[in-house]
Motif scaffolding. Structure first.
Motif, PDB file in Angstrom:
ATOM      1  N   PHE A  47       0.823  -1.214   0.000  1.00 24.30           N
ATOM      2  CA  PHE A  47       0.000   0.000   0.000  1.00 24.30           C
ATOM      3  C   PHE A  47       0.855   1.261   0.000  1.00 24.30           C
ATOM      4  O   PHE A  47       0.474   2.273  -0.598  1.00 24.30           O
ATOM      5  CB  PHE A  47      -0.936   0.019   1.207  1.00 24.30           C
ATOM      6  N   VAL A  48       2.011   1.231   0.669  1.00 24.96           N
ATOM      7  CA  VAL A  48       2.919   2.386   0.654  1.00 24.96           C
ATOM      8  C   VAL A  48       3.371   2.651  -0.778  1.00 24.96           C
ATOM      9  O   VAL A  48       3.358   3.795  -1.241  1.00 24.96           O
ATOM     10  CB  VAL A  48       4.128   2.169   1.592  1.00 24.96           C
ATOM     11  N   VAL A  49       3.759   1.608  -1.476  1.00 28.48           N
ATOM     12  CA  VAL A  49       4.195   1.755  -2.875  1.00 28.48           C
ATOM     13  C   VAL A  49       3.065   2.327  -3.720  1.00 28.48           C
ATOM     14  O   VAL A  49       3.238   3.313  -4.442  1.00 28.48           O
ATOM     15  CB  VAL A  49       4.673   0.397  -3.452  1.00 28.48           C
ATOM     16  N   ASN A  50       1.889   1.713  -3.615  1.00 27.08           N
ATOM     17  CA  ASN A  50       0.761   2.127  -4.448  1.00 27.08           C
ATOM     18  C   ASN A  50       0.267   3.528  -4.107  1.00 27.08           C
ATOM     19  O   ASN A  50       0.116   4.382  -4.988  1.00 27.08           O
ATOM     20  CB  ASN A  50      -0.376   1.108  -4.314  1.00 27.08           C
ATOM     21  N   SER A  51       0.015   3.774  -2.836  1.00 29.22           N
ATOM     22  CA  SER A  51      -0.529   5.083  -2.468  1.00 29.22           C
ATOM     23  C   SER A  51       0.516   6.185  -2.605  1.00 29.22           C
ATOM     24  O   SER A  51       0.187   7.319  -2.966  1.00 29.22           O
ATOM     25  CB  SER A  51      -1.122   5.055  -1.058  1.00 29.22           C
ATOM     26  N   GLY A  52       1.778   5.859  -2.361  1.00 30.51           N
ATOM     27  CA  GLY A  52       2.838   6.843  -2.569  1.00 30.51           C
ATOM     28  C   GLY A  52       2.950   7.245  -4.029  1.00 30.51           C
ATOM     29  O   GLY A  52       3.077   8.432  -4.353  1.00 30.51           O
ATOM     30  N   TRP A  53       2.867   6.280  -4.907  1.00 30.99           N
ATOM     31  CA  TRP A  53       2.919   6.538  -6.346  1.00 30.99           C
ATOM     32  C   TRP A  53       1.789   7.462  -6.787  1.00 30.99           C
ATOM     33  O   TRP A  53       1.969   8.342  -7.612  1.00 30.99           O
ATOM     34  CB  TRP A  53       2.850   5.217  -7.102  1.00 30.99           C
TER      35      TRP A  53
END
Length: 85
Positions: A47-53
């Motif tokens: 989720f960090v990867v996805n939401s950060g992107w």
């Protein structure tokens, strides 16, 4: 290609969170188990990867904290200070 990988991270994270919740809710895993904690840490990282992107800062921050809670709990499990409950 990058967009597909980012979206895949998000969807896999969602499935992993759902699976961990189902396993705890049905009594197949304890909330204090290493497996449950690792499932949550890996899912939060996705989720960090996805939401950060996507620039979703609140979601990114929440999931960084979620990961920290999981890592702290694993540390307490390793020290033997977590009581099953």
């Amino acid at each position: 290609m990058t967009e597909i990988l980012i979206e895949t991270c998000g969807w896999l994270a969602a499935l992993l969170i759902l699976a961990s919740y189902i396993l705890v809710s049905t009594g197949r895993l304890s909330g204090q188990s290493r497996t449950y904690q690792w499932m949550n840490i890996v899912a939060a990282a996705g989720f960090v990867v996805n939401s950060g992107w996507h620039g979703a800062v609140p979601s990114t921050a929440l999931n960084v904290v979620w990961m920290a809670v999981g890592l702290f709990t694993l540390w307490r499990i390793a020290r033997g200070t977590v009581q099953p409950g």
